[in-house]
Structures are given as structure tokens and as C-alpha cells.
Motif scaffolding. Sequence first.
Motif, PDB file in Angstrom:
ATOM      1  N   LEU A  60       0.653  -1.538   0.076  1.00  0.00           N
ATOM      2  CA  LEU A  60       0.162  -0.178   0.443  1.00  0.00           C
ATOM      3  C   LEU A  60       1.049   1.305   0.212  1.00  0.00           C
ATOM      4  CD1 LEU A  60      -2.470  -1.285   2.522  1.00  0.00           C
ATOM      5  CD2 LEU A  60      -3.280  -0.430   0.147  1.00  0.00           C
ATOM      6  N   LEU A  61       1.921   1.398   0.756  1.00  0.00           N
ATOM      7  CA  LEU A  61       2.850   2.115   1.051  1.00  0.00           C
ATOM      8  C   LEU A  61       2.960   3.138  -0.503  1.00  0.00           C
ATOM      9  CD1 LEU A  61       4.163   1.741   4.547  1.00  0.00           C
ATOM     10  CD2 LEU A  61       3.589   4.156   3.712  1.00  0.00           C
ATOM     11  N   ALA A  62       4.095   2.045  -1.321  1.00  0.00           N
ATOM     12  CA  ALA A  62       4.277   1.321  -2.472  1.00  0.00           C
ATOM     13  C   ALA A  62       3.292   2.565  -3.235  1.00  0.00           C
ATOM     14  CB  ALA A  62       5.159   0.604  -2.835  1.00  0.00           C
ATOM     15  N   ALA A  63       2.400   1.962  -3.049  1.00  0.00           N
ATOM     16  CA  ALA A  63       1.228   2.219  -4.486  1.00  0.00           C
ATOM     17  C   ALA A  63       0.917   4.037  -4.072  1.00  0.00           C
ATOM     18  CB  ALA A  63      -0.264   1.920  -4.382  1.00  0.00           C
ATOM     19  N   PRO A  65       0.294   7.568  -4.818  1.00  0.00           N
ATOM     20  CA  PRO A  65       0.943   8.644  -5.037  1.00  0.00           C
ATOM     21  C   PRO A  65       2.186   9.650  -4.743  1.00  0.00           C
ATOM     22  CG  PRO A  65      -1.383   8.418  -5.300  1.00  0.00           C
ATOM     23  CD  PRO A  65      -0.596   7.824  -4.298  1.00  0.00           C
ATOM     24  N   GLU A  66       2.728  10.182  -5.235  1.00  0.00           N
ATOM     25  CA  GLU A  66       3.983  11.083  -4.497  1.00  0.00           C
ATOM     26  C   GLU A  66       2.878  12.192  -3.679  1.00  0.00           C
ATOM     27  OE1 GLU A  66       8.077  12.723  -6.043  1.00  0.00           O
ATOM     28  OE2 GLU A  66       7.814  11.427  -6.662  1.00  0.00           O
ATOM     29  N   GLN A  67       3.540  13.368  -2.928  1.00  0.00           N
ATOM     30  CA  GLN A  67       2.867  13.993  -2.682  1.00  0.00           C
ATOM     31  C   GLN A  67       1.745  14.388  -2.336  1.00  0.00           C
ATOM     32  OE1 GLN A  67       5.328  16.887  -2.006  1.00  0.00           O
ATOM     33  NE2 GLN A  67       6.922  15.225  -2.199  1.00  0.00           N
ATOM     34  N   ALA A  68       1.007  12.752  -2.569  1.00  0.00           N
ATOM     35  CA  ALA A  68      -0.767  12.450  -1.905  1.00  0.00           C
ATOM     36  C   ALA A  68      -1.139  13.143   0.093  1.00  0.00           C
ATOM     37  CB  ALA A  68      -0.743  11.194  -2.008  1.00  0.00           C
ATOM     38  N   LEU A  69      -1.653  13.679   0.484  1.00  0.00           N
ATOM     39  CA  LEU A  69      -2.273  13.053   1.331  1.00  0.00           C
ATOM     40  C   LEU A  69      -2.479  11.620   1.591  1.00  0.00           C
ATOM     41  CD1 LEU A  69      -4.372  16.473   1.741  1.00  0.00           C
ATOM     42  CD2 LEU A  69      -2.728  16.462   2.794  1.00  0.00           C
ATOM     43  N   VAL A  70      -2.377  11.067   3.082  1.00  0.00           N
ATOM     44  CA  VAL A  70      -2.578   9.948   2.742  1.00  0.00           C
ATOM     45  C   VAL A  70      -4.004   9.908   4.284  1.00  0.00           C
ATOM     46  CG1 VAL A  70      -2.492   7.913   3.768  1.00  0.00           C
ATOM     47  CG2 VAL A  70      -0.606   9.058   2.169  1.00  0.00           C
ATOM     48  N   VAL A  71      -5.168   9.167   3.547  1.00  0.00           N
ATOM     49  CA  VAL A  71      -6.279   8.874   4.830  1.00  0.00           C
ATOM     50  C   VAL A  71      -5.894   7.169   4.784  1.00  0.00           C
ATOM     51  CG1 VAL A  71      -8.958   9.158   5.282  1.00  0.00           C
ATOM     52  CG2 VAL A  71      -6.634  10.991   4.281  1.00  0.00           C
ATOM     53  N   ALA A  72      -6.025   6.748   5.918  1.00  0.00           N
ATOM     54  CA  ALA A  72      -5.763   5.590   6.421  1.00  0.00           C
ATOM     55  C   ALA A  72      -7.659   5.002   7.020  1.00  0.00           C
ATOM     56  CB  ALA A  72      -5.428   5.089   7.294  1.00  0.00           C
ATOM     57  N   LEU A  73      -8.010   4.712   6.496  1.00  0.00           N
ATOM     58  CA  LEU A  73      -9.647   3.458   6.921  1.00  0.00           C
ATOM     59  C   LEU A  73      -8.978   3.407   7.596  1.00  0.00           C
ATOM     60  CD1 LEU A  73     -11.738   4.390   5.825  1.00  0.00           C
ATOM     61  CD2 LEU A  73     -10.244   5.066   4.026  1.00  0.00           C
ATOM     62  N   ASP A  74      -9.261   2.929   9.421  1.00  0.00           N
ATOM     63  CA  ASP A  74      -8.568   2.347  10.611  1.00  0.00           C
ATOM     64  C   ASP A  74     -10.083   2.747  11.312  1.00  0.00           C
ATOM     65  OD1 ASP A  74      -6.620   1.068  11.764  1.00  0.00           O
ATOM     66  OD2 ASP A  74      -7.794   1.469  13.022  1.00  0.00           O
ATOM     67  N   GLY A  91     -11.063  20.948   2.287  1.00  0.00           N
ATOM     68  CA  GLY A  91     -10.182  21.531   2.215  1.00  0.00           C
ATOM     69  C   GLY A  91      -8.444  21.048   1.626  1.00  0.00           C
ATOM     70  N   TRP A  92      -9.065  19.747   1.699  1.00  0.00           N
ATOM     71  CA  TRP A  92      -8.652  18.748  -0.098  1.00  0.00           C
ATOM     72  C   TRP A  92      -8.244  19.212  -0.829  1.00  0.00           C
ATOM     73  CZ3 TRP A  92     -11.043  13.586   1.919  1.00  0.00           C
ATOM     74  CH2 TRP A  92     -10.935  12.991   2.961  1.00  0.00           C
ATOM     75  N   GLN A  93      -9.464  19.757  -0.936  1.00  0.00           N
ATOM     76  CA  GLN A  93      -9.616  20.588  -2.984  1.00  0.00           C
ATOM     77  C   GLN A  93      -8.594  21.987  -2.413  1.00  0.00           C
ATOM     78  OE1 GLN A  93     -13.900  20.126  -2.712  1.00  0.00           O
ATOM     79  NE2 GLN A  93     -13.102  20.157  -5.076  1.00  0.00           N
ATOM     80  N   GLN A  94      -8.953  22.289  -1.347  1.00  0.00           N
ATOM     81  CA  GLN A  94      -7.886  23.439  -0.814  1.00  0.00           C
ATOM     82  C   GLN A  94      -6.195  23.251  -1.468  1.00  0.00           C
ATOM     83  OE1 GLN A  94      -9.232  26.121   1.997  1.00  0.00           O
ATOM     84  NE2 GLN A  94     -11.218  26.852   0.681  1.00  0.00           N
ATOM     85  N   SER A  95      -5.861  22.262  -1.341  1.00  0.00           N
ATOM     86  CA  SER A  95      -4.859  22.135  -0.736  1.00  0.00           C
ATOM     87  C   SER A  95      -4.170  21.824  -1.938  1.00  0.00           C
ATOM     88  CB  SER A  95      -4.094  21.087  -0.222  1.00  0.00           C
ATOM     89  OG  SER A  95      -4.737  19.440  -0.555  1.00  0.00           O
ATOM     90  N   GLY A  96      -5.006  20.865  -2.768  1.00  0.00           N
ATOM     91  CA  GLY A  96      -4.673  20.862  -4.569  1.00  0.00           C
ATOM     92  C   GLY A  96      -3.462  20.178  -4.803  1.00  0.00           C
ATOM     93  N   ARG A  97      -3.410  18.961  -3.861  1.00  0.00           N
ATOM     94  CA  ARG A  97      -2.553  17.449  -3.995  1.00  0.00           C
ATOM     95  C   ARG A  97      -3.904  16.650  -3.460  1.00  0.00           C
ATOM     96  NH1 ARG A  97       0.268  17.581   1.790  1.00  0.00           N
ATOM     97  NH2 ARG A  97       0.809  15.832   1.531  1.00  0.00           N
ATOM     98  N   ASP A  98      -3.227  15.554  -4.539  1.00  0.00           N
ATOM     99  CA  ASP A  98      -4.043  14.238  -4.802  1.00  0.00           C
ATOM    100  C   ASP A  98      -4.060  13.278  -2.834  1.00  0.00           C
ATOM    101  OD1 ASP A  98      -4.357  14.359  -6.980  1.00  0.00           O
ATOM    102  OD2 ASP A  98      -2.888  12.967  -7.499  1.00  0.00           O
ATOM    103  N   VAL A  99      -5.260  12.809  -3.432  1.00  0.00           N
ATOM    104  CA  VAL A  99      -5.517  11.772  -2.227  1.00  0.00           C
ATOM    105  C   VAL A  99      -5.459  11.084  -1.816  1.00  0.00           C
ATOM    106  CG1 VAL A  99      -6.682  11.977   0.352  1.00  0.00           C
ATOM    107  CG2 VAL A  99      -6.655  13.871  -0.996  1.00  0.00           C
ATOM    108  N   ALA A 100      -4.738   9.884  -1.170  1.00  0.00           N
ATOM    109  CA  ALA A 100      -5.057   8.357  -1.274  1.00  0.00           C
ATOM    110  C   ALA A 100      -5.519   7.605  -0.641  1.00  0.00           C
ATOM    111  CB  ALA A 100      -3.368   7.749  -1.063  1.00  0.00           C
ATOM    112  N   LEU A 101      -7.001   7.021  -0.248  1.00  0.00           N
ATOM    113  CA  LEU A 101      -7.760   6.770   1.201  1.00  0.00           C
ATOM    114  C   LEU A 101      -7.212   4.472   1.170  1.00  0.00           C
ATOM    115  CD1 LEU A 101      -9.437   9.060  -1.020  1.00  0.00           C
ATOM    116  CD2 LEU A 101     -10.466   9.190   1.510  1.00  0.00           C
ATOM    117  N   VAL A 102      -6.867   4.737   1.414  1.00  0.00           N
ATOM    118  CA  VAL A 102      -6.390   3.462   2.085  1.00  0.00           C
ATOM    119  C   VAL A 102      -6.588   2.537   2.733  1.00  0.00           C
ATOM    120  CG1 VAL A 102      -4.247   2.261   2.591  1.00  0.00           C
ATOM    121  CG2 VAL A 102      -3.468   4.723   1.886  1.00  0.00           C
ATOM    122  N   ILE A 103      -7.250   1.614   2.272  1.00  0.00           N
ATOM    123  CA  ILE A 103      -8.176   0.572   2.731  1.00  0.00           C
ATOM    124  C   ILE A 103      -7.263  -0.886   2.758  1.00  0.00           C
ATOM    125  CG2 ILE A 103     -10.008  -1.044   3.200  1.00  0.00           C
ATOM    126  CD1 ILE A 103     -11.415   1.005   1.253  1.00  0.00           C
TER     127      ILE A 103
END
Length: 156
Positions: A60-63, A65-74, A91-103
Motif C-alpha cells: 500500500l505504501l508503495a502505491a 502517489p507522490e506528495q499525496a495526502l494519506v487517509v487510512a481507513l481504520d 480542505g483537501w481540494q484547497q490544498s490541490g494535492r491528491d488524496v490516497a484513501l487506504v484500505i
Amino acid sequence: MRLHLLAIGQRMPGWVARGFDEYAARMPRELPLTLRALPGPARSRAMDTATLRRLEGRSLLAAIPEQALVVALDEQGRAVDTRRLADRLAGWQQSGRDVALVIGGAAGLDEALRERADWLWSLSPLTFPHMLVRVLVAEQLYRAWSLLNNHPYHRA
């Protein structure tokens, strides 16, 4: 900005794939939601749960994307209502960064992944099957976007 749902486990029942696809298709072009299902490690009877979590965590960590915010479902993460999720999405949209939601897989999330996460999100104090979480996350993200945009899907 893109929303990337990263999940362990490639085999999904048809209804899970259809449910996810339904909500992903509703997302606006400027906020695409994609699913990347990663294969779990080859398992053996000798493999303990900690090793399984660690191997899944590395994948999961390897997948992410570079510079993405990470949201871990837990299930130990923070539970929020739709309004707070919508605020988070804004807030995520304002940051302009991709968001990786991890399951993670059925064994849960590796500690290294939790440490990498910018936010731990709990959908419920209940433990949901990780396949079902894919649909629930997609629906909740669509609902939050709808609220932010006064879409009829979520008017009071």
C-alpha cells in the motif's frame, strides 16, 4: 486533485464493483475517484498476522502517489459526520494535492501505514468487511461533495 482509493484484495464480488463504479461515475470530472486494488501477499499457514499486515502495508505504501495526502481507513480512527467530511474534502481540494484513501486487508493496517497517514478515518465503530468499505467510502465522498455543492442528493 484526484481521489485514489487503494485497497488490498483484487477479487471483488460483482455487486461491490458495481456499487463503487456507480458512485465513482457520479463524481465531477474535476474530482475523479479511482480504485486501485492491490494483490495481497502470497499466504502460508506459517505466516502470522503481523507479517501479513507488514507485507500488505509495504504494498500500500508503495502505491501511494507522490506528495499525496494519506487517509487510512481504520476502526480506531476518527468518526465524522457528513458535514465534517465535507469540510475535510473542501480542505483537501484547497490544498490541490491528491488524496490516497487506504484500505488494508482483513488483518488490518500495518503500524508504518498508520504513521504515514495524515488522517485516520473510521466509518463506524463496527468492523465492516473491507470489500464493503470500498462502496461506503465512495458513497460518503460523493455525499460530502454533494453537500459542498448544494446538490439535491444531500439537501436538508
